[in-house]
Write a protein that holds these residues in place. Structure first.
Motif, mmCIF file in Angstrom:
data_model
loop_
_atom_site.group_PDB
_atom_site.id
_atom_site.type_symbol
_atom_site.label_atom_id
_atom_site.label_comp_id
_atom_site.label_asym_id
_atom_site.label_seq_id
_atom_site.Cartn_x
_atom_site.Cartn_y
_atom_site.Cartn_z
ATOM 1 N N LEU A 411 1.774 -23.588 -34.701
ATOM 2 C CA LEU A 411 1.731 -23.443 -36.158
ATOM 3 C C LEU A 411 1.135 -22.090 -36.519
ATOM 4 O O LEU A 411 1.677 -21.353 -37.351
ATOM 5 C CB LEU A 411 0.870 -24.569 -36.737
ATOM 6 C CG LEU A 411 1.136 -24.900 -38.191
ATOM 7 C CD1 LEU A 411 2.491 -25.568 -38.329
ATOM 8 C CD2 LEU A 411 0.048 -25.817 -38.729
ATOM 9 N N VAL A 412 0.010 -21.760 -35.811
ATOM 10 C CA VAL A 412 -0.661 -20.484 -36.071
ATOM 11 C C VAL A 412 0.284 -19.335 -35.733
ATOM 12 O O VAL A 412 0.462 -18.395 -36.519
ATOM 13 C CB VAL A 412 -1.972 -20.379 -35.237
ATOM 14 C CG1 VAL A 412 -2.541 -18.974 -35.314
ATOM 15 C CG2 VAL A 412 -2.997 -21.375 -35.746
ATOM 16 N N SER A 414 3.560 -19.456 -35.574
ATOM 17 C CA SER A 414 4.658 -19.405 -36.540
ATOM 18 C C SER A 414 4.202 -18.728 -37.821
ATOM 19 O O SER A 414 4.903 -17.877 -38.377
ATOM 20 C CB SER A 414 5.155 -20.810 -36.880
ATOM 21 O OG SER A 414 5.326 -21.541 -35.737
ATOM 22 N N CYS A 415 2.984 -19.148 -38.274
ATOM 23 C CA CYS A 415 2.468 -18.572 -39.519
ATOM 24 C C CYS A 415 2.301 -17.069 -39.367
ATOM 25 O O CYS A 415 2.715 -16.292 -40.240
ATOM 26 C CB CYS A 415 1.123 -19.195 -39.890
ATOM 27 S SG CYS A 415 1.313 -20.855 -40.504
ATOM 28 N N MET A 418 5.530 -15.411 -39.322
ATOM 29 C CA MET A 418 6.061 -15.326 -40.687
ATOM 30 C C MET A 418 5.412 -14.164 -41.426
ATOM 31 O O MET A 418 6.098 -13.372 -42.078
ATOM 32 C CB MET A 418 5.759 -16.626 -41.449
ATOM 33 C CG MET A 418 6.654 -17.786 -41.107
ATOM 34 S SD MET A 418 8.372 -17.451 -41.471
ATOM 35 C CE MET A 418 8.353 -17.577 -43.246
ATOM 36 N N VAL A 419 4.065 -14.093 -41.275
ATOM 37 C CA VAL A 419 3.321 -13.025 -41.955
ATOM 38 C C VAL A 419 3.822 -11.669 -41.472
ATOM 39 O O VAL A 419 4.093 -10.760 -42.268
ATOM 40 C CB VAL A 419 1.800 -13.174 -41.703
ATOM 41 C CG1 VAL A 419 1.047 -11.941 -42.169
ATOM 42 C CG2 VAL A 419 1.278 -14.405 -42.410
#
Ligand SMILES: Nc1nc2c(ncn2[C@@H]2O[C@H](COP(=O)(O)OP(=O)(O)OP(=O)(O)O)[C@@H](O)[C@H]2O)c(=O)[nH]1
Length: 609
Positions: A411-412, A414-415, A418-419
């Motif tokens: 999740l981290v 992916s985040c 994304m960022v």
């Protein structure tokens, strides 16, 4: 004692539970009294509390049937009422009752249930009591390795809680265990520790028991001096608290010590005393052992008739005891006395019986040992299994945690991705925007925001080629503001700038998309048109003129009009763009020459209004 309320009586029973000084019979009498009062008042918890303590005492005094009746009645009630501590205590009494019947599956089952409940108690004293009782039980049944595990667990808990009474009990059990392992030194070390604790607590009963154990252990290692001293101490303590059983036990141990020390008369005197008590109390096992002791003493002092007189007494005891090892002991003595009396035939027959019995017992013992080992082995396997299951659960838990960590990590990631992607896109857009910005800067005149010289020449070139290929008309106009120097001189350079800006806006507003214009340099402007006749061009410049003069120019008087002059040139077959611009320039010059504020074509001139 004040037992007028439920709470006061409960506190009083708690004090009795901790009491180490009171005589057993007084304790039982007091508890019976409390039980009657709590029954009259319907104080159920007090009743069970007193009954539990009574059962503990009865079991301790080996009055097992009475203890068993109490446990059978009150354990289910304690469980139902959720009196958890009392439940544990009653369960421990039950274990000691089961223990007395030998090691079997019900003991094993009871132990595993107790160990399960011990887990719930963590490192509480209840857990300590359970471990201690379980260790004691295993010890009684000769499962020494298991016993040691639980006794040590109990010992640690009691040390943490500084529970001296229980600590001494655990130490005593550990001492017994090492005695069974024939490690008498360690055993004696623990007994001394235990004795010290009990003396400090002024617990005479326990002190007497431990001194007795020390005495018998010293006897085993033939340290007769120490043995005598501790057995004497045990006897003294037992007498002081009127513990009849303790007195008899001490005397019995002393008698055995005298036998070992080859002092048969002293031994006999004591045996004669103890058999009286054992006959009264009906303790047939101890009675049997004492009579065997007496027999041996009579033989040693050569009173063979007296020795023989013990045989029928022992025979009748054996009927009650129904114990094979006692049968063996007796057969040995029968053979011995017949031999000593010269009745060799009977001696031989007794010896044969002894030998048969001995063989039978050996086989039986072997079977029992195998059974014991099997139970122990099964337990071990069950324990291993439960440990494996526990490990598996732990692993599963770890796996689950790892998975959830991985999920979080993903999740981290992916985040962050994304960022990063958004940032990159943002940067790319920014870069593109600035590229466009720089591009626009390169083609735009910074002052007026109109296309600059480069741009208008470029656009004119495209239009020129297009017109050429389409065969359409192409024209150029070069415009110059009139007397602009004066504007600068009179109103300042800034106002001059404003004038140039206004002219650019007027052009932008007026012209169509397809018309091209740009600042050619200073106050000079270049226009490029496709498919326009001279009239159209005139109309365009009239409109620009009008719009320009209607514009309010900051710092410049509205009533004063600014005019401009223009030279227009039309393309023909082989003229280049530069030639055309040059033509337009000469037409512009003509316009200036002829009075300004006008358009000059090749052969015509148009005055702007
Ligand atoms: N304020 C301002 N003045 C400029 C700029 N570019 C050129 N000029 C001025 O424009 C003036 C042009 O003057 P000239 O070419 O002598 O001619 P004129 O005064 O316009 O007179 P004619 O062309 O003969 O009508 C000069 O004074 C330049 O300094 C500019 O960007 N801003």
């Amino acid at each position: 004692q004040d037992i007028s309320t439920k709470e006061k009586m409960s506190a009083h029973i708690d004090i009795l539970t901790e009491d180490n000084v009171m005589l057993p019979k007084d304790m039982i009498a007091e508890l019976d009294q409390l039980i009657i009062v709590s029954k009259q008042n319907n104080w159920l918890e007090n009743e069970i509390k007193a009954q539990t303590l009574k059962a503990e005492w009865l079991a301790f005094l080996e009055k097992l049937p009475t203890a068993s009746t109490i446990v059978d009645k009150y354990l289910p009630i304690a469980q139902q009422q959720k009196f958890t501590r009392l439940t544990v205590r009653l369960q421990l009494v039950r274990l000691s009752i089961y223990d007395s019947k030998g090691f079997n599956e019900s003991v094993e089952l009871h132990i595993s249930q107790l160990l399960d409940s011990a887990k719930q108690w963590g490192t509480n004293l209840e857990a300590g009591s359970i471990y201690s009782a379980v260790g004691h039980s295993y010890l009684m049944h000769g499962l020494l390795d298991k016993s040691l595990i639980y006794l040590k667990k109990a010992y640690e808990i009691f040390v943490t809680h500084n529970d001296q009474a229980n600590l001494s009990y655990a130490l005593n059990s550990m001492a017994n265990l090492y005695a069974d392992l024939e490690d008498y030194e360690t055993s004696i070390k623990y007994l001394h520790e235990s004795l010290e604790i009990n003396k400090a607590m002024k617990d005479k009963l326990s002190s007497s028991i431990i001194a007795h154990n020390l005495g018998t252990t010293y006897t085993k290692i033939s340290n007769f001096e120490q043995a005598k001293s501790y057995l004497d101490e045990s006897l003294k303590l037992a007498l002081a608290i009127e513990d009849d059983i303790g007195v008899v036990w001490a005397k019995h141990a002393l008698a055995e010590l005298y036998v070992k020390r080859k002092l048969p008369r002293e031994a006999l005197a004591l045996f004669q005393q103890v058999v009286v008590t054992f006959e009264e109390t009906g303790e047939n096992r101890e009675l049997f052992n004492s009579r065997i002791g007496m027999f041996d003493c009579y033989v040693l002092i050569n009173e063979l008739d007296n020795a023989q007189a013990q045989i029928p007494l022992l025979e009748s005891l054996l009927k009650k005891l129904k114990n094979d090892s006692y049968r063996l002991e007796l057969d040995k003595r029968i053979s011995q006395i017949n031999y000593l009396k010269g009745d060799f035939k009977s001696a031989y027959q007794a010896l044969l019986s002894y030998s048969d019995e001995s063989e039978r017992q050996y086989a039986k013992e072997k079977r029992q040992n195998i059974q014991k080992l099997k139970v122990s082995f099964d337990t071990e396997i069950a324990e291993q299994k439960s440990k494996a299951l526990q490990k598996e659960n732990e692993l599963q838990q770890l796996k689950f945690e790892q998975q959830s960590n991985e999920r979080t990590l993903w999740l981290v990631i992916s985040c962050m991705s994304m960022v990063i992607i958004v940032s990159i896109v943002f940067l790319l857009v920014r870069q593109n925007q600035s590229k466009l910005h720089y591009k626009s800067m390169a083609l735009r005149d910074t002052l007026t925001q109109a296309p600059n010289r480069r741009a208008i020449l470029h656009n004119a070139e495209i239009l020129f080629s297009q017109a050429k290929s389409e065969g359409s008309s192409f024209s150029i106009a070069l415009v110059d503001l009139d007397k602009f120097k004066k504007v600068n001189d009179i109103y300042g350079h800034d106002v001059g700038d404003e004038v140039l800006k206004s002219f650019a806006s007027a052009c932008k507003e007026t012209l169509r998309k397809e018309d091209n214009y740009g600042r050619y340099g200073g106050e000079e402007w270049l226009f490029a048109f496709n498919n326009l006749a001279p009239n159209d061009i005139t109309t365009i410049f009239e409109r620009i003129h009008k719009t320009f003069n209607l514009t309010n120019i900051k710092g410049y008087p509205a009533e004063k009009h600014i005019t401009f002059s223009a030279g227009v040139a039309f393309s023909s077959s082989n003229k280049s763009l530069q030639t055309l611009i040059g033509e337009a320039d000469s037409h512009l010059y003509k316009a200036k020459e002829t009075g300004r504020n006008r358009l000059v074509f090749a052969d015509e001139c148009h005055l702007l209004s």
